[in-house]
Design a protein around this motif. Structure first.
Motif, PDB file in Angstrom:
ATOM      1  N   VAL A  98      20.522  63.270  77.571  1.00  0.00           N
ATOM      2  CA  VAL A  98      20.150  64.084  76.420  1.00  0.00           C
ATOM      3  C   VAL A  98      21.406  64.395  75.618  1.00  0.00           C
ATOM      4  N   MET A  99      21.414  63.995  74.366  1.00  0.00           N
ATOM      5  CA  MET A  99      22.568  64.198  73.501  1.00  0.00           C
ATOM      6  C   MET A  99      22.235  65.253  72.450  1.00  0.00           C
ATOM      7  N   ALA A 100      23.239  66.044  72.071  1.00  0.00           N
ATOM      8  CA  ALA A 100      23.063  67.080  71.055  1.00  0.00           C
ATOM      9  C   ALA A 100      23.495  66.539  69.700  1.00  0.00           C
ATOM     10  N   GLY A 101      22.593  66.591  68.725  1.00  0.00           N
ATOM     11  CA  GLY A 101      22.897  66.048  67.412  1.00  0.00           C
ATOM     12  C   GLY A 101      24.129  66.663  66.768  1.00  0.00           C
ATOM     13  N   GLU A 102      24.314  67.978  66.969  1.00  0.00           N
ATOM     14  CA  GLU A 102      25.458  68.657  66.350  1.00  0.00           C
ATOM     15  C   GLU A 102      26.795  68.109  66.827  1.00  0.00           C
ATOM     16  N   ARG A 103      26.801  67.517  68.033  1.00  0.00           N
ATOM     17  CA  ARG A 103      28.064  67.038  68.607  1.00  0.00           C
ATOM     18  C   ARG A 103      28.130  65.514  68.711  1.00  0.00           C
ATOM     19  N   LEU A 104      27.152  64.831  68.172  1.00  0.00           N
ATOM     20  CA  LEU A 104      27.121  63.376  68.285  1.00  0.00           C
ATOM     21  C   LEU A 104      28.291  62.753  67.522  1.00  0.00           C
ATOM     22  N   ASN A 105      28.976  61.819  68.166  1.00  0.00           N
ATOM     23  CA  ASN A 105      30.047  61.080  67.493  1.00  0.00           C
ATOM     24  C   ASN A 105      30.099  59.671  68.077  1.00  0.00           C
ATOM     25  N   GLU A 106      30.771  58.784  67.372  1.00  0.00           N
ATOM     26  CA  GLU A 106      30.787  57.372  67.759  1.00  0.00           C
ATOM     27  C   GLU A 106      31.409  57.163  69.129  1.00  0.00           C
ATOM     28  N   ARG A 107      32.433  57.948  69.469  1.00  0.00           N
ATOM     29  CA  ARG A 107      33.073  57.810  70.773  1.00  0.00           C
ATOM     30  C   ARG A 107      32.095  58.155  71.896  1.00  0.00           C
ATOM     31  N   GLU A 108      31.322  59.237  71.707  1.00  0.00           N
ATOM     32  CA  GLU A 108      30.344  59.622  72.722  1.00  0.00           C
ATOM     33  C   GLU A 108      29.304  58.531  72.907  1.00  0.00           C
ATOM     34  N   VAL A 109      28.848  57.967  71.799  1.00  0.00           N
ATOM     35  CA  VAL A 109      27.857  56.899  71.865  1.00  0.00           C
ATOM     36  C   VAL A 109      28.434  55.677  72.581  1.00  0.00           C
ATOM     37  N   ALA A 110      29.665  55.315  72.246  1.00  0.00           N
ATOM     38  CA  ALA A 110      30.298  54.148  72.878  1.00  0.00           C
ATOM     39  C   ALA A 110      30.452  54.356  74.377  1.00  0.00           C
ATOM     40  N   THR A 111      30.905  55.548  74.769  1.00  0.00           N
ATOM     41  CA  THR A 111      31.079  55.855  76.193  1.00  0.00           C
ATOM     42  C   THR A 111      29.759  55.789  76.926  1.00  0.00           C
ATOM     43  N   LEU A 112      28.717  56.319  76.299  1.00  0.00           N
ATOM     44  CA  LEU A 112      27.390  56.313  76.913  1.00  0.00           C
ATOM     45  C   LEU A 112      26.929  54.898  77.205  1.00  0.00           C
ATOM     46  N   PHE A 113      27.074  54.010  76.243  1.00  0.00           N
ATOM     47  CA  PHE A 113      26.577  52.651  76.427  1.00  0.00           C
ATOM     48  C   PHE A 113      27.511  51.808  77.290  1.00  0.00           C
ATOM     49  N   GLU A 114      28.763  52.182  77.406  1.00  0.00           N
ATOM     50  CA  GLU A 114      29.652  51.505  78.355  1.00  0.00           C
ATOM     51  C   GLU A 114      29.205  51.781  79.784  1.00  0.00           C
ATOM     52  N   GLN A 115      28.766  53.007  80.034  1.00  0.00           N
ATOM     53  CA  GLN A 115      28.301  53.374  81.375  1.00  0.00           C
ATOM     54  C   GLN A 115      26.988  52.667  81.686  1.00  0.00           C
ATOM     55  N   GLY A 116      26.075  52.656  80.693  1.00  0.00           N
ATOM     56  CA  GLY A 116      24.818  51.928  80.851  1.00  0.00           C
ATOM     57  C   GLY A 116      23.960  52.477  81.980  1.00  0.00           C
ATOM     58  N   GLY A 117      23.046  51.636  82.466  1.00  0.00           N
ATOM     59  CA  GLY A 117      22.195  52.019  83.580  1.00  0.00           C
ATOM     60  C   GLY A 117      21.031  52.911  83.201  1.00  0.00           C
ATOM     61  N   PHE A 118      20.660  52.958  81.931  1.00  0.00           N
ATOM     62  CA  PHE A 118      19.530  53.780  81.522  1.00  0.00           C
ATOM     63  C   PHE A 118      18.639  52.956  80.593  1.00  0.00           C
ATOM     64  N   ARG A 119      17.396  53.371  80.485  1.00  0.00           N
ATOM     65  CA  ARG A 119      16.429  52.658  79.642  1.00  0.00           C
ATOM     66  C   ARG A 119      15.909  53.507  78.498  1.00  0.00           C
ATOM     67  N   ALA A 120      16.449  54.717  78.374  1.00  0.00           N
ATOM     68  CA  ALA A 120      16.001  55.605  77.312  1.00  0.00           C
ATOM     69  C   ALA A 120      17.109  56.600  76.980  1.00  0.00           C
ATOM     70  N   VAL A 121      17.080  57.101  75.739  1.00  0.00           N
ATOM     71  CA  VAL A 121      18.041  58.103  75.273  1.00  0.00           C
ATOM     72  C   VAL A 121      17.277  59.165  74.490  1.00  0.00           C
ATOM     73  N   ALA A 122      17.681  60.432  74.658  1.00  0.00           N
ATOM     74  CA  ALA A 122      17.072  61.528  73.912  1.00  0.00           C
ATOM     75  C   ALA A 122      18.138  62.183  73.033  1.00  0.00           C
ATOM     76  N   LEU A 123      17.782  62.464  71.788  1.00  0.00           N
ATOM     77  CA  LEU A 123      18.709  63.092  70.851  1.00  0.00           C
ATOM     78  C   LEU A 123      18.055  64.330  70.254  1.00  0.00           C
TER      79      LEU A 123
END
Length: 258
Positions: A98-123
């Motif tokens: 679960v990601m918070a829109g107020e704090r969303l940034n490209e680095r957070e998104v990149a880190t999330l997808f580098e870790q992987g292992g999930f089939r869904a994302v909530a924003l």
């Protein structure tokens, strides 16, 4: 001399939080120390009603997400209608971060997808992302990776601010479902649930008075219960009609619906 006493609810159960009693001569001063309140976001805690029936069908039905066009959906509605609650239930089912829109940034998104292992994302609060490029980046990535995306905001995505043409087109292509204004029965059950969560004991006649005078919004019920809790802890007493009226005046004195 200083000592700590547990605050007891009138039912005999221990109320969360502590009050510090400091002897000052012949008198005793009470200082309310706040406790950490964490709302419960379990499925059994969600108050179902006609106003959220469509959202529940599109989010909680096991097969529904696989019918979302483009693999994404947006919940929208005014504050307090249950968007975050539904989003959290859905995220738990799919093991989605679960990601918070107020704090969303490209680095957070990149880190999330580098870790992987999930089939869904909530924003959550997706309409409050500071940088449009970051939201576009997230939408493009979930589309490329075939990851489900559930977002929540106060307005439908087609009305979110978007100067980037690509983002505007993505948002217009995003399906959305509203959570409507709370019905009387929902407001009643929500008030009782929030009081129980905070272990606030209120006499039935005071509860009825609150329901008659509260603005007809779920967010107003949440704000009122939080203020009642703080006021009762500060005064060291019960939630009386006088205390409730004082809290209501402070919160909604200029509210046209109060």
């Amino acid at each position: 001399m200083t000592r700590f006493d547990e605050t007891k609810a009138s039912s005999g159960t221990t109320k969360k939080g502590w009050k510090r009693r400091i002897s000052e001569g012949d008198g005793v001063a009470q200082i309310a120390l706040p406790f950490i309140y964490r709302p419960r976001f379990g499925r059994s805690d969600f108050v179902a009603a006609p106003s959220n029936a469509a959202a529940r069908a599109w989010v909680l039905d096991a097969e529904a997400p696989y019918r979302w066009p483009e693999g994404r959906m947006a919940l929208w509605g005014e504050g307090g209608t249950g968007k975050t609650h539904l989003l959290t239930i859905w995220a738990g089912r799919y093991g989605a971060p679960v990601m918070a829109g107020e704090r969303l940034n490209e680095r957070e998104v990149a880190t999330l997808f580098e870790q992987g292992g999930f089939r869904a994302v909530a924003l959550d609060n997706a309409d409050r992302v500071p940088c449009e490029h970051d939201l576009l980046h997230l939408i493009n990535l979930v589309r490329e990776r075939r990851v489900l995306l559930l977002m929540a905001g106060r307005l439908p995505p087609a009305r979110w601010p978007a100067a980037l043409p690509d983002l505007e087109s993505r948002l217009r292509a995003t399906s959305s479902v509203p959570l409507g204004r709370a019905e009387e029965d929902l407001l009643h059950r929500l008030l009782l649930r929030l009081l129980a969560e905070r272990q606030i004991v209120v006499a039935p006649q005071v509860t009825k008075w609150l329901l008659r005078h509260l603005p007809r919004r779920a967010s107003a019920v949440r704000d009122c219960v939080a203020a009642l809790d703080h006021a009762a802890m500060a005064s060291g007493g019960k939630v009386t009609r006088t205390l409730a009226a004082s809290v209501m005046d402070g919160l909604f004195a200029h509210d046209g619906e109060a």
